[in-house]
Each structure stands twice: as structure tokens, then as C-alpha cells.
Enzyme design. Structure first.
Site, mmCIF file in Angstrom:
data_model
loop_
_atom_site.group_PDB
_atom_site.id
_atom_site.type_symbol
_atom_site.label_atom_id
_atom_site.label_comp_id
_atom_site.label_asym_id
_atom_site.label_seq_id
_atom_site.Cartn_x
_atom_site.Cartn_y
_atom_site.Cartn_z
ATOM 1 N N GLU A 69 -34.944 -18.806 14.858
ATOM 2 C CA GLU A 69 -34.520 -17.829 15.717
ATOM 3 C C GLU A 69 -33.448 -18.160 16.794
ATOM 4 O O GLU A 69 -32.438 -17.388 16.843
ATOM 5 C CB GLU A 69 -35.757 -17.215 16.271
ATOM 6 C CG GLU A 69 -36.486 -16.152 15.597
ATOM 7 C CD GLU A 69 -37.306 -16.936 14.290
ATOM 8 O OE1 GLU A 69 -37.306 -18.157 14.506
ATOM 9 O OE2 GLU A 69 -37.979 -16.253 13.608
ATOM 10 N N HIS A 98 -48.378 -11.251 15.831
ATOM 11 C CA HIS A 98 -47.414 -10.340 15.236
ATOM 12 C C HIS A 98 -47.536 -8.996 15.582
ATOM 13 O O HIS A 98 -47.165 -7.924 14.855
ATOM 14 C CB HIS A 98 -47.751 -10.236 13.720
ATOM 15 C CG HIS A 98 -47.168 -11.743 13.072
ATOM 16 N ND1 HIS A 98 -47.769 -12.953 13.587
ATOM 17 C CD2 HIS A 98 -46.336 -11.915 12.184
ATOM 18 C CE1 HIS A 98 -47.225 -13.968 12.827
ATOM 19 N NE2 HIS A 98 -46.240 -13.256 11.999
#
Lengths: 367, 652
Positions: free
Chosen positions: B379, B448
Site C-alpha cells: 500500500e 476488514h
């Protein structure tokens, strides 16, 4: 195959899909399938997937081709016979049809019961949202007031204004009983806080439009503040607090033409300048004896100012169907008192003092 | 610059080295005289590292530097006056006094920043832009041995090797990470680290300037001709403290290094030349310092009249498009990619056949070959690459697969994307779009399912948008690409993709939106409203459900306000509603403390919203649980909203 219809749900084929598209039926409505036979194709975000029948029987569609279906929702039923009754909801009842006819209208549950009971559903066709209070208002107007009184914990109308009825807490009811002995009506109480004269004058100095009506500043700030203290913008009635939905501020004028209380409507929504202008108009009308009846009606809270008379403290009396009255006294030394007379059945001295302190802060603030 | 400022032969290299040395010594002196604020990281002893590399560069090559960048800057740009004025905080500094010592930019292609390793992926992104342009130029990024502790460096080495990027990573190995000796911090071998990624690595030393020039030239030429990354380790030694007065090294160790310093040795072998170079350098530095000292301080911007609350006009919302939101988003991306060749998509698993975890890029890699890049799971590097692309004028669109992972890219967003424009004195723009789905209700569990946007809300210069299912997200993307100036974070919602705009609006209510590029939506009851519900993104369907129940069961009409642009936030629409109702209920799916709702309520008060009652409903302050019974209880739904709304009813 059991006799009960068996529900086949939309399978979860991909972890991130909430919905799938029904690509095609592979078994026609009512047709026979074997256990493991293909009934339909669904399109997930990744692929076309076949849905198999878990049992043998007749396929009964619960969706149309091309329709987007929720994962886990019904896809079809498998019944023993091709014409077995389906577990769908029956036809709408008569009253449902009645409401269907009043298209574009949504009744709250209470409104619906009341409208059904008095057979006035059709009256509200095209009216958007209909509350119980709307039905009550209609019935009252139609002369069926008796039919709707009672102990409904609902919004009712008083003086043509809508209010919201609230149950008072038990402690308040006990308190009222004990305090009410020996008195017929209100339990009027009083608090005051001092407000610095210099600070207030400085704040006024920043708003030249206030030179003629400094009280406008008080109305402006009090109006907005009542939003935060709704209990002061209402009245006590039969063990309940009735809170006004609007803030209409009356202000006391007592010159040569008798005591009058003209009302600045929706004072919480108006600019300082507008309030000042409106007050000047009302005072002019007072001078000219041309105050309309409307201008004197439906105040929800009152402000009185005896500072011009040099009165440094006084006990203002609460108006009917109001919870409180705010008084502005004349300066004593370098400060003047803000006084709040209030109905002790609805609130207490501490809360009233908090209102006054908030008011003082906004009066002195450099907005 | 090549041809003008680059050292001509070894003698000129020494001349430049003296200039850098004199500059650094003078800046250290100015610091002790309190004429330089903050701190400076002098490169005394390391001058030849930058000089040798820059000697091999050509016009058009780009340099990314770090906290110890003065030498690199002078070697690359020759702009001594701009540097000195910048460090002294003057308006005539290269960044107008905004950046200072560690944050330098020069139009000839120089960028430095003060976070270790952060510039590595940015440099790789710029190298990717060069590759896409078919340019012959190269990118160089300078890091230190201490920087080798940063993960972003390895994400960069991996992607640079995999994608054949023209990037030279220069590691100045001065044996210390600030005060900690390398022996305590670095395992294994520096060159082998690069080689493990398939990157050829070589080494030189500032003790041998002539040899270093050769080595650096070989490395730069290899990057230029083979269009592949290289790593160059330059062994060197910092003769002064890391920053200021924080030197704990053994004095005898430092003294010994002074003795073998190339400038000390040069003064011994060619005394006359050395004195001449030093005198010349002093003169130039004197001039630069005098000029900076007499020049103006940067002027703080004058407080303007303030942005008036503009708001917009209310128009009925078009909810006729009968396809799932995800399809509208794919089409919008395709439409804009077609219209603007600068748009390029980066992220994990974006390309076909997978098309992204939530299928937002499905079909796009097939339709636009080479413009949808599947990245490694990195990321920080993904957003860093996008930063580099954006600096070069591309329009990168990054997908972070789950909003929870935004934390892994936080440095690139907060310390790079959002800072470049301002700290480089408005000379650059970072038109970066970062899309990510937030939110729970799918049982994905604590890492998540979160709404972490509040941690990125209000970062200066970084716009935040939150899409919802009652306004065509495609139109939002159209508006976004039409007029993008800086970083924009777009919060999508995991349950949004499958929704359709056409699903029935609760009867008795209607949808309107302001006629702005990023509108605020309003679900308006066809009756006088009793309260205002403020929400955004994935909370809107729950607010709708709650409004139905509040009316049916409690006779209360709620007006729902759902802004798309969360930052900068314009409270006009909210103000209008709360003025009418006097009651504000803020609902948000994330944890409420110090989040959007708190900010919106404050803005309301500041804008003269006056007195209103306030309630809030938000996520419970613990991680989002996986089991559905627990998750339903933790995340605010219609039940929570109804309950909170009913609390309004009595008194204060």
C-alpha cells in the site's frame, strides 16, 4: 418430496457479492426437475453459475429473468405438484385497498387507526405524511371533537398551534402533588442573574440597528436559546408538558395605551435586524392603536422590560399556557438583573439559572 | 545542471565540494547565531556522494533527496542563493520559506522530504512516468544506511525491479542511523539486499572521489541505457553531528576521519588550489548569506473576508438509472479514461479477469491496455507511485482494497501527497484520487470492517468525498476528474456497490440534492420536519429505514441530510435544516469520538446555527466484531437511530 413447498434461495458464490442477476431460467414455470437438475443461471460479479434443485418436484418461479436478487433471498420454490398453492402473501385486505386509493399519502400507525375508525382516509389523499395530530385537527374542524378527546398521549392543538405532549417523569408528578396543595393554578418561581452593564452596552454598540430597540437583542438571543430549553417554551397541562414546536415571543408594551403584548413570530429563525425592525413596527402600531388581533395572539414565551421605569427587581407573572417569562430590570450599580419567572411544575431553579447564564453569555458575546 | 553546473573534470568537482562544505559550515554557524530556525542536517564529509552522482546526470533527470539534502541540492541545481534563503526562512528561498532545510524543490527536477524512505516510492512513480513517456531520463533517490530500516524502501525495490523502472537508489552509508551505529541496526549486506530483488548493485567511496565518479557514471548509464533499476552504495562518513549538537561518537574516531577526508588531503597536496577554492566558496557563501539576510521575510497571507457559505440550489435528484452502483462506477472510470489519457489505475488485483475485489475496475484493463496496473501488496508503494505519477502531471487513481489498509499508506497521504503543493510553494500539484471501500456488516471482522476515514479527515489540501446510493457515483467521478487539483480520498462503501438508485424512496419522502459538483442530498418529508438526521456514505439506507419507523410508529418526521463532500465541509444545507427543526441527530458508522459528526456539529455552532439539541449514534468504541449478532449491536443501524431520536423528546 415433502408436501410443503421448498424454498430455494440465491446462493452465495462470491464473498464480495451482495446481489446477483438472474440471467435465465433453465426450468420453465411449473416444469418438473429432478434433484440436482439445473433450475436457473445466475450472474455473479465473476461468472455465470448454475443453480441446482436440491430435490425433485415442480419449479415455481419467485423472480423474473434479468432481475437483481439479494444473496440469500428467494429464487424459487419446489412444490410436489405443478399447481400446489404457493406460500405467497394473500390478496390485500379491504383496508389495504383503501390506503392504496389514498395514493401519495403515508399515515403513521396512530393516524391510520384514527382515520380508519372515523372513515376519513380518503380526506388525506395526496397529503404526503399524515400524523395523528393531522387527523385530530381534521376531526375537530369537522365537529367531531368529542370523538377524539380522551387520554391519547398524542399531539393536540391548542390555540391552533401544534404541540408535542410529553409524559412528565414520576418524580415531577410527585413533586407537583406536594407543591400544589393549597394552590389552584401554577407554581410560579423566580430566579435572577446579574448582567454587566458595560459589556451589554459594548455588545449593543456593535449593532447600530439596535439603538432604537435594544430589547431586540434580548428577544433574538432568547428566541434561539429556547431551542435548547424547549421546556421553557411550552406549558403544563394535566400532568404533562406541552412543548410548542414554534417560538413566538411576546414582549410587553405599557405606555399610555394600556398593557399589550405583541408577538414576534418564529423569533428563533429571524435575524437580529429583522426582529428589531418588526418590534419597531409593532411599537408604532401600538402607538397608532392599530395592533391587529393576530399580532397579539399565540405567544409561546414572554419578555418584559421595566428598565426604563428604573425598576431594579420585580416578579413577572407567567402568561396563560406558557412556562416562563423573562424580565429585564434597570441597572443597579454596574449591572442589571435578568429575571426568569417560571412554572416550577415543568423545571427547576437550577435549569432556569442555566438558561439565564446562557442568555447572559450570548448577550455579552461579540457576535 | 549538465553542461553548466556539473563538475568539469576532477578539479571542478573539488571546487564544488568546497562550495558545499563552506555552505554547510556557514549554515551551522548561523544556527548557533540563532539566524536559522529548526535544525539542519549538514553533509560535511559526504559532499562527493551527491557530486559524483550529479556529474553523471543530464538535463531532464530527476533527483529525490532526504533530510540531508543541501549538498544534493547544490550539486543538482547550483542555486546556492535559493538554498541559503530557504534555510534562513526568507521569501526569496526556493520554497518561499515554507519548506526549509528538509523540504526543497527546484524546477529543474529536485524534490526532498523529511520522512525516511518516503521519497523512494515517489521516485519510483516518477520513474514509471518517464517509462510511460518513453523518455531517456532517469530518477535518482538518495537514502541513507539508516533508511534501510524502512519497509517502503523494499516495497519500492520490488516494484522497481518487477516493472523495470529507470531508478537509481543511492545509499549513502555513513555508518550511523542518527546516533546508533549501523552495527546495531543493519543485518546482512546492503548490496545483497538489492540483489535479492534482482537489482544489480555496486559500491564506491567518497574517500576516492575520482573512482566514485567512475562508479556513479557506470550506474547512471546502466539505468539510462538498460531502463532497469540499480543500487549504488556510497561509503562515506559524516564529519559533523547528525543534526545539531547531538554527536556521541568517539572523538578520536571522528578526528581520524577528518584526517582522511578528501578535502583535508586535497589541501595537503595542492595547498594553493585548496585555499583558492575555499576563498572563492567563502565569497559566494558570504554573498548568498548577505543577500538572504537583507531580503524580506515571507508574508503570511492576509486574512481575507472568508469564504461565504455558498451552498447550492436544491434540485430534485434523478434516481432513474436502473443499474447497480458498481456498474455506474465502472462506466464512469471508462468514460473518463477515454476522455483523459493521463488517467492511470493502480492497485491490487485490478486487472481482468478479476477486476478488483469489488469489481469496480472490471473490463478496464482489457479496454485500456497498460493503463490498469496490478501492483504487489504494497500500500505504501502504491500511493507513493501515484504521488510520483501525479507530480509528473498524470491522473493516478489508486484503489486500496479495504479502507482498513489505508493506515499502511498513511505516510504517503499525510506527509507526501497533502504536503507537496504547499511546502514546494505552490510549484507542484498532486492530482491523486484514492478510492477505498469502508464499512462493515459483512462479517469480515475487526480489520476488514472499519470506517477509518476520520483519521484522514481534515488533512489540509486533501479533499474527502463519501459516496452514497442516492446520488449517481458516476457523476461524482465525472466532476472529480473534470477539476482535480490535489489529493482526493473517495470513501466508497462495501454495501454500496450492489445498490441501485432506483430502489423505492420511502413513501411520503422525496430526494433532492444541491446543484454542486459534490452535492449534499436531502431526503425531505412531505410534512413539517421534527428532526434532522445527518449521515453519509453507508449510513444512508439505515437513516432511511429509521425515518420510516420514526414516522410510522412515533409520528416524527425526520429530514435526512447526506453530504458527499466531507472535507472541506460546507454546513449550509445542514444549517438550513437544523434551523427549521432545532434537533440534530448525527449518525456515523465509525467510532464517533473526534469524527465527522463532532466536526459538523461544531461547524454548525460556529456558523450561527444557534441553539439546537444534539444526539449522536455511532460505532461502539471497540473493534468491529465478526459474529453477526455482535456486529449488529456494535454498528449503528435503524434501531440505534430510532432510539437516539426518541431521546430528544423530553426537556433538554
Amino acid at each position: 418430496m415433502a408436501n410443503e413447498p421448498l424454498l430455494v434461495t440465491v446462493p452465495k458464490e462470491n464473498v464480495n457479492d451482495e446481489t446477483v442477476r438472474l440471467a435465465a431460467w433453465r426450468a420453465a414455470e411449473g416444469s418438473r426437475v429432478d434433484a440436482g437438475g439445473v433450475v436457473a443461471e445466475i450472474e455473479t460479479s465473476k461468472a455465470i453459475v448454475e443453480v441446482l434443485s436440491p430435490v425433485s418436484g415442480h419449479v415455481r418461479h419467485a423472480a423474473k429473468e434479468g432481475e437483481v436478487l439479494a444473496v440469500g433471498g428467494p429464487l424459487c420454490y419446489i412444490t410436489a405438484g405443478p399447481d400446489d398453492p404457493m406460500p405467497f402473501a394473500g390478496r390485500p385486505r379491504a383496508e389495504e385497498r383503501l390506503f392504496d386509493a389514498a395514493a401519495g399519502t403515508r399515515f403513521s400507525k396512530k393516524a391510520r387507526e384514527l382515520a380508519l375508525k372515523h372513515d376519513v382516509v380518503a380526506v388525506f389523499t395526496g397529503r404526503g405524511l399524515v400524523r395523528e395530530s393531522d387527523v385530530v385537527a381534521y376531526l375537530r374542524k369537522a365537529g367531531k371533537a368529542d370523538a377524539v378527546c380522551g387520554r391519547a398521549r398524542a399531539q393536540t392543538h391548542l390555540k391552533g398551534l401544534s404541540v408535542t405532549r410529553e409524559d412528565l417523569p414520576q418524580r415531577k408528578l410527585v413533586e407537583i402533588r406536594s407543591l400544589s396543595q393549597g394552590q389552584n393554578a401554577g407554581l410560579s418561581s423566580l430566579v435572577s442573574v446579574p448582567c454587566a452593564l458595560a459589556g451589554f452596552k459594548k455588545a449593543l454598540g456593535r449593532s447600530p440597528e439596535l439603538s432604537a430597540t435594544p430589547l431586540a437583542k434580548v428577544l433574538f438571543e432568547a428566541g434561539r436559546l429556547l431551542r435548547k430549553y424547549p421546556i421553557l417554551n411550552g406549558y403544563f397541562d394535566q400532568g404533562q408538558a406541552c412543548l410548542y414546536d414554534e417560538v413566538h415571543l411576546g414582549f410587553v408594551i405599557d405606555a399610555d395605551k394600556g398593557l399589550k403584548v405583541p408577538v414576534v413570530r418564529d423569533a428563533d429563525k429571524k435575524d437580529l435586524e429583522d426582529i428589531a425592525r418588526e418590534m419597531q413596527d409593532l411599537m408604532l402600531a401600538y402607538e397608532e392603536d392599530s395592533l391587529s388581533v393576530e399580532a397579539l395572539c399565540n405567544g409561546t414565551f414572554t419578555v418584559t422590560d421595566l428598565s426604563a421605569e428604573g425598576v431594579v427587581f420585580f416578579h413577572p407573572l407567567i402568561n396563560q399556557h406558557q412556562a416562563a417569562i423573562l424580565a429585564v430590570a434597570a441597572p443597579a450599580g454596574d449591572s442589571f438583573d435578568l429575571i426568569l419567572g417560571f412554572d416550577h411544575r415543568l423545571t427547576e431553579g437550577r435549569a432556569a439559572a442555566r438558561f439565564l447564564k446562557d442568555l447572559r453569555a450570548s448577550l455579552l458575546a461579540s457576535r | 545542471m549538465a553542461g553548466t553546473d556539473a563538475p568539469k573534470g576532477l578539479s571542478d568537482l573539488y571546487r564544488k565540494a568546497f562550495l558545499i562544505r563552506e555552505t554547510e559550515l556557514r549554515l551551522l554557524e548561523l544556527f548557533t547565531q540563532d539566524k536559522v530556525r529548526g535544525t539542519i542536517h549538514a553533509c560535511v564529509g559526504q559532499e562527493f556522494a551527491g557530486l559524483a552522482v550529479m556529474a553523471a546526470l543530464r538535463e531532464g533527470d530527476l533527483v529525490f533527496s532526504n533530510h540531508r539534502g543541501h549538498g544534493h541540492f547544490i550539486a543538482k541545481t547550483g542555486d546556492l542563493g535559493g538554498l541559503v534563503a530557504e534555510v534562513m526562512g526568507k521569501a526569496s528561498g526556493v520554497c518561499g520559506g515554507r519548506g526549509g532545510s528538509q523540504h526543497l524543490h527546484h524546477a529543474s527536477g529536485f524534490y526532498s522530504n523529511g520522512v525516511q524512505g518516503g521519497m523512494a516510492p515517489v521516485a519510483a512513480g516518477m520513474a514509471l512516468a518517464l517509462k510511460l513517456e518513453g523518455s531517456e531520463s532517469v530518477c535518482v533517490v538518495f537514502i541513507g544506511d539508516g533508511t534501510l530500516g524502512e519497509g517502503a524502501v523494499y516495497e519500492t525495490l520490488n516494484v522497481a525491479s518487477k516493472w523495470d523502472l529507470p531508478l537509481l537508489v543511492v545509499v549513502e552509508d555513513n555508518l550511523y542511523a542518527q546516533s546508533t551505529p549501523r552495527s546495531q541496526t543493519l543485518a546482512g549486506d546492503i548490496l545483497k539486499r538489492a540483489e535479492a530483488f534482482g537489482i544489480q548493485a555496486s559500491a564506491g567511496s567518497t574517500r576516492d572521489p575520482a573512482g566514485l565518479v567512475e562508479t556513479a557514471h557506470e550506474a547512471v548509464s546502466a539505468v539510462r541505457s538498460r531502463r532497469k533499476p540499480r543500487l549504488l552504495r556510497i561509503d562515506t562518513y559524516r564529519l559533523k553531528a547528525h543534526s545539531k549538537g547531538d554527536d556521541d561518537r568517539d572523538a578520536s574516531e571522528v578526528r581520524a576521519r577528518w584526517d582522511e577526508d578528501p578535502l583535508t588531503l586535497f589541501a595537503k597536496t595542492d595547498k594553493a588550489k585548496a585555499s583558492a577554492f575555499a576563498a572563492e566558496a567563502r565569497k559566494l557563501v558570504d554573498l548568498a548569506v548577505a543577500k538572504a539576510a537583507s531580503s524580506a521575510d515571507p508574508e503570511p497571507p492576509r486574512p481575507g473576508p472568508g469564504q461565504p457559505l455558498a451552498g447550492g440550489r436544491w434540485v430534485p435528484t434523478d434516481l432513474t438509472c436502473d443499474r447497480p452502483v458498481v456498474a455506474l462506477m465502472v462506466e464512469a472510470l471508462a468514460r473518463n479514461m477515454e476522455a483523459d489519457p493521463r488517467i492511470i489505475l493502480l492497485g491490487e488485483d485490478l486487472a481482468d479477469p478479476y477486476g478488483g475485489a469489488f469489481k469496480v475496475t472490471k473490463g478496464l484493463s482489457t479496454k485500456f491496455p497498460g493503463r490498469v496496473l496490478n501492483t504487489p501488496i504494497s500500500e505504501a508503494a502504491i500511493v507513493g507511485l501515484a504521488n510520483g505519477l501525479a507530480l509528473r502531471g498524470r491522473r493516478p487513481v489508486v484503489e486500496i482494497m479495504f479502507g482498513d489498509f489505508l493506515t499502511l499508506a498513511a505516510d504517503q497521504l499525510v506527509n507526501h501527497a497533502s504536503k507537496f503543493r504547499y511546502m514546494y510553494d505552490d510549484a507542484v500539484r498532486v492530482p491523486l484520487v484514492l478510492r477505498t471501500p469502508m464499512g462493515g456488516r459483512r462479517g469480515y471482522g475487526p480489520t476488514h470492517s472499519q470506517c477509518l476515514e476520520k483519521h484522514f479527515l481534515g488533512v489540509p489540501d486533501t479533499v474527502m468525498l463519501a459516496l452514497h446510493g442516492r446520488f449517481d457515483p458516476g457523476k461524482v467521478y465525472d466532476a472529480l476528474f473534470k477539476d482535480i487539483e490535489g489529493p482526493v480520498i473517495v470513501i466508497e462503501d462495501k454495501l454500496l456497490y450492489g445498490l441501485k438508485l432506483t430502489r423505492p424512496v420511502p413513501s411520503g419522502f422525496s430526494y433532492e440534492n444541491t446543484d454542486e459538483p459534490f452535492p449534499t442530498s436531502r431526503m425531505r418529508p412531505k410534512a413539517r420536519p421534527d428532526l434532522t438526521i445527518l449521515c453519509y456514505g453507508g449510513m444512508l439506507p439505515h437513516a432511511e429505514a429509521a425515518s420510516e419507523r420514526l414516522f410510522d410508529e412515533h409520528d416524527l418526521a425526520a429530514e435526512v441530510i447526506a453530504p458527499i463532500r466531507l472535507y472541506p465541509f460546507d454546513p449550509s444545507a445542514l444549517l438550513e435544516s437544523v434551523r427549521a427543526t432545532g434537533r440534530l441527530l448525527v449518525v456515523e458508522e465509525g467510532v464517533g469520538f473526534a469524527a465527522f459528526g463532532a466536526e459538523a456539529a461544531s461547524r454548525l455552532l460556529e456558523s450561527g446555527g444557534g441553539c439546537f439539541q444534539l444526539k449522536r449514534a455511532a460505532c461502539r468504541p471497540h473493534p468491529v466484531p465478526s459474529a453477526s449478532t455482535l456486529e449488529r449491536q456494535a454498528l449503528p443501524g435503524a434501531d440505534h437511530i430510532v432510539k437516539a431520536a426518541l431521546e430528544f423528546r423530553y426537556g433538554e
